[in-house]
Motif scaffolding. Structure first.
Motif, PDB file in Angstrom:
ATOM      1  N   MET A   1      61.219  28.364  -1.739  1.00  0.00           N
ATOM      2  CA  MET A   1      62.314  28.696  -0.835  1.00  0.00           C
ATOM      3  C   MET A   1      63.050  27.415  -0.449  1.00  0.00           C
ATOM      4  N   THR A   2      64.380  27.407  -0.601  1.00  0.00           N
ATOM      5  CA  THR A   2      65.168  26.230  -0.268  1.00  0.00           C
ATOM      6  C   THR A   2      65.360  26.110   1.238  1.00  0.00           C
ATOM      7  N   VAL A   3      65.822  24.947   1.647  1.00  0.00           N
ATOM      8  CA  VAL A   3      66.043  24.668   3.061  1.00  0.00           C
ATOM      9  C   VAL A   3      67.507  24.935   3.378  1.00  0.00           C
ATOM     10  N   THR A   4      67.765  25.797   4.340  1.00  0.00           N
ATOM     11  CA  THR A   4      69.137  26.143   4.688  1.00  0.00           C
ATOM     12  C   THR A   4      69.800  25.018   5.478  1.00  0.00           C
ATOM     13  N   ALA A   5      71.120  25.074   5.542  1.00  0.00           N
ATOM     14  CA  ALA A   5      71.873  24.054   6.293  1.00  0.00           C
ATOM     15  C   ALA A   5      71.480  24.075   7.765  1.00  0.00           C
ATOM     16  N   SER A   6      71.264  25.259   8.323  1.00  0.00           N
ATOM     17  CA  SER A   6      70.866  25.370   9.730  1.00  0.00           C
ATOM     18  C   SER A   6      69.498  24.745   9.973  1.00  0.00           C
ATOM     19  N   GLN A   7      68.562  25.022   9.090  1.00  0.00           N
ATOM     20  CA  GLN A   7      67.229  24.424   9.216  1.00  0.00           C
ATOM     21  C   GLN A   7      67.318  22.903   9.119  1.00  0.00           C
ATOM     22  N   LEU A   8      68.121  22.439   8.194  1.00  0.00           N
ATOM     23  CA  LEU A   8      68.249  21.002   7.990  1.00  0.00           C
ATOM     24  C   LEU A   8      68.833  20.322   9.222  1.00  0.00           C
ATOM     25  N   ARG A   9      69.834  20.919   9.837  1.00  0.00           N
ATOM     26  CA  ARG A   9      70.428  20.329  11.042  1.00  0.00           C
ATOM     27  C   ARG A   9      69.419  20.275  12.181  1.00  0.00           C
ATOM     28  N   ASP A  10      68.672  21.352  12.353  1.00  0.00           N
ATOM     29  CA  ASP A  10      67.674  21.384  13.426  1.00  0.00           C
ATOM     30  C   ASP A  10      66.599  20.321  13.209  1.00  0.00           C
ATOM     31  N   GLY A  51      64.485  17.750   3.410  1.00  0.00           N
ATOM     32  CA  GLY A  51      65.159  18.840   2.722  1.00  0.00           C
ATOM     33  C   GLY A  51      64.376  19.439   1.577  1.00  0.00           C
ATOM     34  N   ALA A  52      63.098  19.066   1.435  1.00  0.00           N
ATOM     35  CA  ALA A  52      62.285  19.590   0.336  1.00  0.00           C
ATOM     36  C   ALA A  52      61.821  21.013   0.633  1.00  0.00           C
ATOM     37  N   PRO A  53      61.743  21.884  -0.362  1.00  0.00           N
ATOM     38  CA  PRO A  53      61.250  23.247  -0.129  1.00  0.00           C
ATOM     39  C   PRO A  53      59.775  23.250   0.259  1.00  0.00           C
ATOM     40  N   ASP A  54      59.350  24.316   0.945  1.00  0.00           N
ATOM     41  CA  ASP A  54      57.976  24.404   1.440  1.00  0.00           C
ATOM     42  C   ASP A  54      56.951  24.285   0.320  1.00  0.00           C
ATOM     43  N   GLU A  55      57.246  24.896  -0.837  1.00  0.00           N
ATOM     44  CA  GLU A  55      56.283  24.873  -1.940  1.00  0.00           C
ATOM     45  C   GLU A  55      56.021  23.445  -2.426  1.00  0.00           C
ATOM     46  N   ARG A  56      57.081  22.639  -2.507  1.00  0.00           N
ATOM     47  CA  ARG A  56      56.914  21.251  -2.951  1.00  0.00           C
ATOM     48  C   ARG A  56      56.169  20.438  -1.906  1.00  0.00           C
ATOM     49  N   LEU A  57      56.428  20.731  -0.647  1.00  0.00           N
ATOM     50  CA  LEU A  57      55.714  20.031   0.421  1.00  0.00           C
ATOM     51  C   LEU A  57      54.219  20.371   0.360  1.00  0.00           C
ATOM     52  N   GLY A  58      53.900  21.643   0.132  1.00  0.00           N
ATOM     53  CA  GLY A  58      52.504  22.047   0.027  1.00  0.00           C
ATOM     54  C   GLY A  58      51.805  21.400  -1.150  1.00  0.00           C
ATOM     55  N   SER A  59      52.496  21.306  -2.280  1.00  0.00           N
ATOM     56  CA  SER A  59      51.932  20.663  -3.460  1.00  0.00           C
ATOM     57  C   SER A  59      51.672  19.186  -3.196  1.00  0.00           C
ATOM     58  N   ARG A  60      52.599  18.549  -2.488  1.00  0.00           N
ATOM     59  CA  ARG A  60      52.423  17.120  -2.162  1.00  0.00           C
ATOM     60  C   ARG A  60      51.244  16.932  -1.213  1.00  0.00           C
ATOM     61  N   PHE A  61      51.092  17.821  -0.249  1.00  0.00           N
ATOM     62  CA  PHE A  61      49.963  17.716   0.679  1.00  0.00           C
ATOM     63  C   PHE A  61      48.641  17.800  -0.090  1.00  0.00           C
ATOM     64  N   LYS A  62      48.559  18.722  -1.023  1.00  0.00           N
ATOM     65  CA  LYS A  62      47.338  18.867  -1.818  1.00  0.00           C
ATOM     66  C   LYS A  62      47.047  17.593  -2.604  1.00  0.00           C
ATOM     67  N   ASP A  63      48.079  17.005  -3.225  1.00  0.00           N
ATOM     68  CA  ASP A  63      47.892  15.786  -4.000  1.00  0.00           C
ATOM     69  C   ASP A  63      47.418  14.630  -3.125  1.00  0.00           C
ATOM     70  N   VAL A  64      48.041  14.473  -1.971  1.00  0.00           N
ATOM     71  CA  VAL A  64      47.669  13.380  -1.074  1.00  0.00           C
ATOM     72  C   VAL A  64      46.259  13.582  -0.539  1.00  0.00           C
ATOM     73  N   PHE A  65      45.958  14.785  -0.090  1.00  0.00           N
ATOM     74  CA  PHE A  65      44.630  15.090   0.439  1.00  0.00           C
ATOM     75  C   PHE A  65      43.565  14.847  -0.621  1.00  0.00           C
ATOM     76  N   ASN A  66      43.823  15.277  -1.846  1.00  0.00           N
ATOM     77  CA  ASN A  66      42.866  15.140  -2.930  1.00  0.00           C
ATOM     78  C   ASN A  66      42.608  13.683  -3.278  1.00  0.00           C
ATOM     79  N   ASN A  67      43.583  12.826  -3.052  1.00  0.00           N
ATOM     80  CA  ASN A  67      43.430  11.409  -3.374  1.00  0.00           C
ATOM     81  C   ASN A  67      42.920  10.576  -2.208  1.00  0.00           C
ATOM     82  N   GLN A  68      42.898  11.143  -1.016  1.00  0.00           N
ATOM     83  CA  GLN A  68      42.411  10.408   0.140  1.00  0.00           C
ATOM     84  C   GLN A  68      40.914  10.608   0.352  1.00  0.00           C
ATOM     85  N   THR A  69      40.333  11.584  -0.354  1.00  0.00           N
ATOM     86  CA  THR A  69      38.902  11.857  -0.227  1.00  0.00           C
ATOM     87  C   THR A  69      38.170  11.410  -1.483  1.00  0.00           C
TER      88      THR A  69
END
Length: 342
Positions: A1-10, A51-69
């Motif tokens: 899901m992309t980030v809308t202009a309203s979400q981005l401004r907030d 402005g990154a979509p939620d799915e990409r943010l979740g994937s990045r969290f998994k990668d970072v978490f997996n490399n910090q342990t």
């Protein structure tokens, strides 16, 4: 899901307030901030994930978490040092700041569950298999490399020196597990566009080409021709056997001799190929736009925990047909390698 202009401004308004908070805090503390505050201030100064979509943010969290342990030699899960070269703790803190905007706190439960899943696998059958493989073993004091795999393949490889080297395209196969599967041909980078989108700009003109990115960051794919690849690790890491589905490891006490024999054997068959050997460079697709010097020797930072050393054979001219696995004979390895198994 992309980030809308309203979400981005907030989010931009909230992040600006966050930046001001740390500016004020630093002023109160004689221009100093605690380490985690410095990382939070750093992200508020340039919130590259805004402005990154939620799915990409979740994937990045998994990668970072997996490399910090890490799985320690005593079969316990621990944290890597915060000053490691890939700066995973700052990245983790940046993610918490971004999730603070989106969810008011931590990542969603399903994201955390996916991030924790690899660590839980080590104990599915009780004691991790890696403790059985390396129990009582003293690693060499000089540099060495390790290849993890099945005993049925590694023992003949050590005795006869016959081994298989595969095309990079081989690893992008759905039948491989998560640690092995990777698209080694394509690399993808992301260029943040939140500042442009806040101004209502949703495209760029690059070298005369009109490129529309809409409500997303710029997705920049980089592709290389297929090549041959042999992967090793630069030391013993206790999570690898489980990750790779291995029950054994071959310890190569003379990695230079091994690499030279692999390269020589390959070039004797295909002399017009270019070899590469050495540690892999791990890049952050959102931050390391200039870090990738040799495509074939670079990987997404999600795999950084593997500390890979690789032997690459690159074609000087595009191959005329699809590459297939090759078997090389490099001679017996008994005098400089040993196999350990569970």
């Amino acid at each position: 899901m992309t980030v809308t202009a309203s979400q981005l401004r907030d989010r931009a308004r909230a992040m600006e307030a966050r930046w001001q908070h740390f500016e004020d805090l630093a002023a109160q503390q004689h221009s100093t901030l605690k380490r985690h505050e410095t990382w939070r201030h750093e992200y508020a100064s340039f919130p590259y994930l805004l402005g990154a979509p939620d799915e990409r943010l979740g994937s990045r969290f998994k990668d970072v978490f997996n490399n910090q342990t890490e799985l320690n030699p005593d079969a316990k899960i621990g944290l890597l040092p915060t000053d490691d070269e890939h700066a995973f703790m700052p990245k983790f803190t940046h993610l918490l700041e971004e999730y603070g905007l989106r969810t008011g706190g931590f990542p969603p439960r399903e994201v955390i569950s996916a991030a924790r899943a690899p660590a839980l696998k080590y104990f599915e059958n009780g004691e991790p298999i890696t403790t059985k493989i390396f129990r009582g073993y003293s690693a060499p004091a000089t540099p060495f490399t390790v290849k993890y795999g099945r005993r049925e393949f590694l023992e003949p490889m050590q005795r006869s020196g016959r081994l298989r080297i595969c095309p990079a395209s081989y690893y992008n196969d759905v039948t491989h597990n998560a640690a092995v599967k990777d698209d080694e041909i394509h690399r993808t980078f992301f260029i943040p566009t939140f500042r442009e989108r806040l101004k209502g700009i949703h495209h760029i003109v690059f070298q005369g080409h009109y490129i529309e990115y809409g409500d997303d960051d710029i997705v920049l794919p980089v592709e290389a021709p297929d090549y041959f690849l042999l992967s090793l690790c630069d030391s013993i890491y206790y999570r690898m056997p489980t990750d790779f589905g291995a029950d054994a490891a071959i310890i190569i006490r003379d990695p230079i001799r091994f690499a030279q024999r692999v390269v020589s054997s390959f070039l004797a068959r295909y002399p017009d190929w270019k070899p590469h050997y050495g540690p892999v460079t791990y890049y952050d697709p959102y931050r390391d736009f200039t870090k990738m010097r040799v495509h074939q020797m670079s990987k997404h930072f999600g795999y950084a925990y593997q500390r890979e050393v690789r032997i690459v054979m690159e074609a000087r001219r595009p191959p005329r047909q699809a590459l297939q696995p090759e078997f090389l004979d490099i001679g017996p390895m008994d005098d400089y390698a040993e196999v350990l198994s569970a």
